[in-house]
Every structure is written in C-alpha cells, then in structure tokens.
Design a protein around this motif. Structure first.
Motif, PDB file in Angstrom:
ATOM      1  N   ASN A 191      39.407  74.408  66.251  1.00 16.53           N
ATOM      2  CA  ASN A 191      39.737  73.676  67.537  1.00 16.53           C
ATOM      3  C   ASN A 191      40.451  74.609  68.760  1.00 16.53           C
ATOM      4  OD1 ASN A 191      39.814  70.751  66.692  1.00 16.53           O
ATOM      5  ND2 ASN A 191      40.986  71.599  64.931  1.00 16.53           N
ATOM      6  N   LEU A 192      41.121  75.567  68.590  1.00 17.31           N
ATOM      7  CA  LEU A 192      41.601  76.736  69.372  1.00 17.31           C
ATOM      8  C   LEU A 192      40.663  77.845  69.340  1.00 17.31           C
ATOM      9  CD1 LEU A 192      45.468  76.608  69.291  1.00 17.31           C
ATOM     10  CD2 LEU A 192      43.983  75.154  70.510  1.00 17.31           C
ATOM     11  N   TRP A 194      37.812  72.124  73.600  1.00 15.59           N
ATOM     12  CA  TRP A 194      38.225  70.544  73.769  1.00 15.59           C
ATOM     13  C   TRP A 194      38.408  70.519  75.265  1.00 15.59           C
ATOM     14  CZ3 TRP A 194      40.232  66.410  70.855  1.00 15.59           C
ATOM     15  CH2 TRP A 194      40.023  66.328  69.629  1.00 15.59           C
ATOM     16  N   ASP A 252      51.009  74.799  71.960  1.00 15.27           N
ATOM     17  CA  ASP A 252      50.810  75.830  71.027  1.00 15.27           C
ATOM     18  C   ASP A 252      52.136  76.294  70.619  1.00 15.27           C
ATOM     19  OD1 ASP A 252      49.202  77.462  68.878  1.00 15.27           O
ATOM     20  OD2 ASP A 252      49.551  79.132  70.303  1.00 15.27           O
ATOM     21  N   SER A 291      41.105  76.277  74.450  1.00 20.44           N
ATOM     22  CA  SER A 291      40.214  75.602  73.391  1.00 20.44           C
ATOM     23  C   SER A 291      38.932  74.927  74.195  1.00 20.44           C
ATOM     24  CB  SER A 291      41.134  74.208  73.080  1.00 20.44           C
ATOM     25  OG  SER A 291      40.466  73.041  72.262  1.00 20.44           O
ATOM     26  N   ASP A 319      40.818  78.169  61.378  1.00 17.66           N
ATOM     27  CA  ASP A 319      41.591  77.286  62.204  1.00 17.66           C
ATOM     28  C   ASP A 319      41.024  75.855  61.790  1.00 17.66           C
ATOM     29  OD1 ASP A 319      42.160  75.191  64.367  1.00 17.66           O
ATOM     30  OD2 ASP A 319      41.684  76.682  65.869  1.00 17.66           O
TER      31      ASP A 319
END
Length: 374
Positions: free
Chosen positions: A54-55, A135, A320, A133, A32
C-alpha cells in the motif's frame, strides 16, 4: 520457479557474506501488508480483503558497487516483487520483476543496462503524492504515475547534478527481427531542485508492437491496461505520455501539483479509430507534525477525450506513524466518482493504481496496515 528463488536467496547470502572483500553489497527489502474494506468491488457491494503493498511495494533485492579506480565504479541491482499476503511472485514467471540491471558509474554520469524504471519515474514521481502511496495515483495508472510499467532491454543514462539540474534519457530496444522500432520505448526527463522548490518533467513513448511483424501488445514495456479505465485501448499502436510535477517544502509542510497528458494512438490493426487522450491534474498537501507522524491529502481529476468521454474525480487521505526507524503503521482512505463512457460502456471507478474495478460509477476504500523495512 521456487528452486530459482531459493538459489537466488542463497547467492544473496553468499554475496553479503563476501561484502567485506568487495566494495559494497547490500541485501534489502520491504514487507507492507494491510487489511482493506472496499465498497463496490467487481460489481459487488462490499469486500473485505488483504491489501499488500500500500505504501511501498513488498520486495527484496540485492545491490552493489565495485570501485574500479579512476572515478569508475561497476554497479548492479536486482529486485524481486512478491505478494506479502500469500508469498506469490508479484509478476507470474518473473523472479526479478521490479529491477534487474548492471552498469557503470563515471564522472560524466551513470549508464545502466537491463530491466529498469523510466526517467519520469526517477525524477518526477517523487515530487507527487505517489511518493506516499499508489492509492493517490491517476485512476488506472493510465499515465504510469505509479510505475505500473517497467522496461526491458533498456539502456539508461543519468547525468551528474549540475547546480541543481539533473537529466536522464532511456532507450529500450524492441528486438524484433526486421522491425527495429517494433516494441521499442524511449524517454527523457529533466529535474531542477533548489530548496525549497523542486520541479521535474519529461516524455515517455511506448511502441505497443507492430501487428504486421510481431504481435500487438508485445513490447519492452509492461502493460498499462490493468483496469476498465483504459482497457478499450489495449490495441493502441503507440502510447505517448508527457508529465510534469512540482512541490514546495517549507519545514514540515509540503504542497505539490502535477499534470499529465496521455495519448493512445491507433492504426489499422486497432479496435478503435483516432486517438484516445487523457488529461490528468492532481494536487496534494502533506504535514509532518513530528518526524514520526504525518498526514496527507490529495485530489485528482482525469478527463478522457477522443474515442470516449469519461471523467474521474478522486479524493485520498492518509496518515503514517513510525514505531521505529524501520517499522510504521498507516491508514489510507480513497473515494472516486466516474462519469461518462470509457470506450466499452459506462465508466467504472477504480481508485489509484490498485486495479480493483468497481463495476459501478463510484468506489470507496479504507485500509490499515503495517510496513517493515530490512
């Protein structure tokens, strides 16, 4: 180290080749990587950078099971994390940094020994926006929302499911001669699932090392002190974290909320007095337009009390799209605003668990990427 990696891959290939002669051995992995723009990065106005994991964490691993009869099975899993942008190990000097354990599955539950995730990660994390995620995680991952910490020398028990109820407990041995509790970790969690509602919660205690016997910061836990958000409290004697999360799944629509309370307690060897406390609350909503296309949005609020007075507001959005069952493209965006004092000075922003200090009170980031599973 590279010889060790090559040898491990070779052993994995041999194991997969012999899988038919055993119960089950699987080689798996994820790559990823994305391209990110960050506004306010380490005191600079802007930065373009490669952004791996990131994911999903870029990794590869081996897992397997052997049927021993009588309802018993031997199981194992080893998992390596690496940086998809340059090929380096995700954790320097540690080949299987993500997981490395062996265990036994029985009708009364599963017992595993080695380097493992804690029960809160297993049961509660998947009900939050972090399942999409990191994030979206708590700023600086101060409550281990995104599994910044994994645990060495751990013994974990996972119950069978009882009418939707699952329990887990873990104890990680500190291993310090003459000080049984130094560096130890223990945790327990419960989860209940009855469609369309799911809820889980639990407690995590981390001993950060006995300064009189060993060394402060020497623990069975990986460090949680990766950003300026909680760096002032790296000398904490213990870290105690309570978390609860829940979601509601209605067709393609999912909503959820989570809350955590984290306490960083001091002693005479700490560089601060009293306890630093963090309250964190988050909400998210996700909608799957089709099985291949989804969008998600979340809000996260963190407040520090005790030694410091920082507050953090964070907003994240993401989307996504599946190109196939194994490959997808995605986009993420995040904004965070920090206020108050973080124990070292003016609070700095740092979106989610990705550890990029802003050097400023605000940070914005956008990333587009590609993920492939094998």
């Amino acid at each position: 180290m590279y010889k060790k990696i090559i040898a491990a891959i070779a052993l994995g290939a041999i194991a997969v080749g012999q899988a038919k002669a055993q119960s089950s051995v699987t080689l798996y992995g994820i790559v990823d990587t994305g391209l990110a723009y960050v506004h306010n990065s380490e005191g600079q106005s802007s930065q373009w950078r490669m952004a791996p994991s990131n994911l999903s964490a870029t990794s590869w691993g081996l897992k397997g099971t052997e049927d021993l009869g009588g309802g018993l099975s031997a199981i194992f899993q080893i998992e390596n994390g690496f940086d998809g942008s340059n090929g380096n190990l995700a954790t320097a000097g540690r080949l299987f940094s993500r997981q490395a354990w062996v265990g036994m599955a029985t009708p009364f539950g599963t017992v595993t020994l080695g380097r493992q995730y804690d029960p809160l990660t297993d049961l509660e994390q998947g009900l939050t926006a972090d399942t999409f995620s990191g994030w979206f995680a708590t700023p600086g991952d101060i409550d281990n929302y995104d599994s910044s910490a994994r645990f060495n020398n751990a013994v974990k028990w996972v119950s069978p499911a009882w009418n939707g109820l699952t329990a887990e407990a873990m104890y990680a041995l500190g291993g310090v001669a003459g000080a049984t509790g130094s560096g130890q970790t223990w945790s327990a969690a419960l989860a209940y699932s009855r469609a369309p509602f799911n809820i889980a919660g639990g407690y995590l205690h981390i001993d950060n090392g006995n300064a009189n016997v060993g060394q402060r910061g020497t623990s069975t836990s990986d460090t949680l002190f990766n950003t300026p958000i909680n760096a002032a409290y790296a000398s904490a004697r213990t870290i105690n974290i309570a978390r609860v999360g829940a979601n509601l799944v209605l067709g393609g629509f999912t909503v959820g909320a989570a809350y955590s309370y984290s306490q960083y307690a001091s002693d005479a060897a700490s560089t601060y007095a009293g306890s630093e406390k963090y309250h964190n609350g988050s909400i998210f909503a996700q909608y799957n337009f089709t099985p291949a296309f989804m969008v998600i949005g979340a809000y996260n609020y963190t407040r520090a009390l005790g030694d410091s007075s920082a507050k953090y507001h964070q907003i994240n959005v993401g989307t996504d799209y599946l190109l196939s069952k194994r490959t997808d493209v995605y986009a993420l965006a995040g904004y965070q605003h920090a206020m108050g004092d973080n124990g070292q000075g003016p609070a700095e922003a740092s979106i989610g668990s990705y550890g990029i200090p802003a050097g400023k009170s605000t940070q914005e980031a956008v990333v587009i990427g590609l993920r492939h599973r094998f």
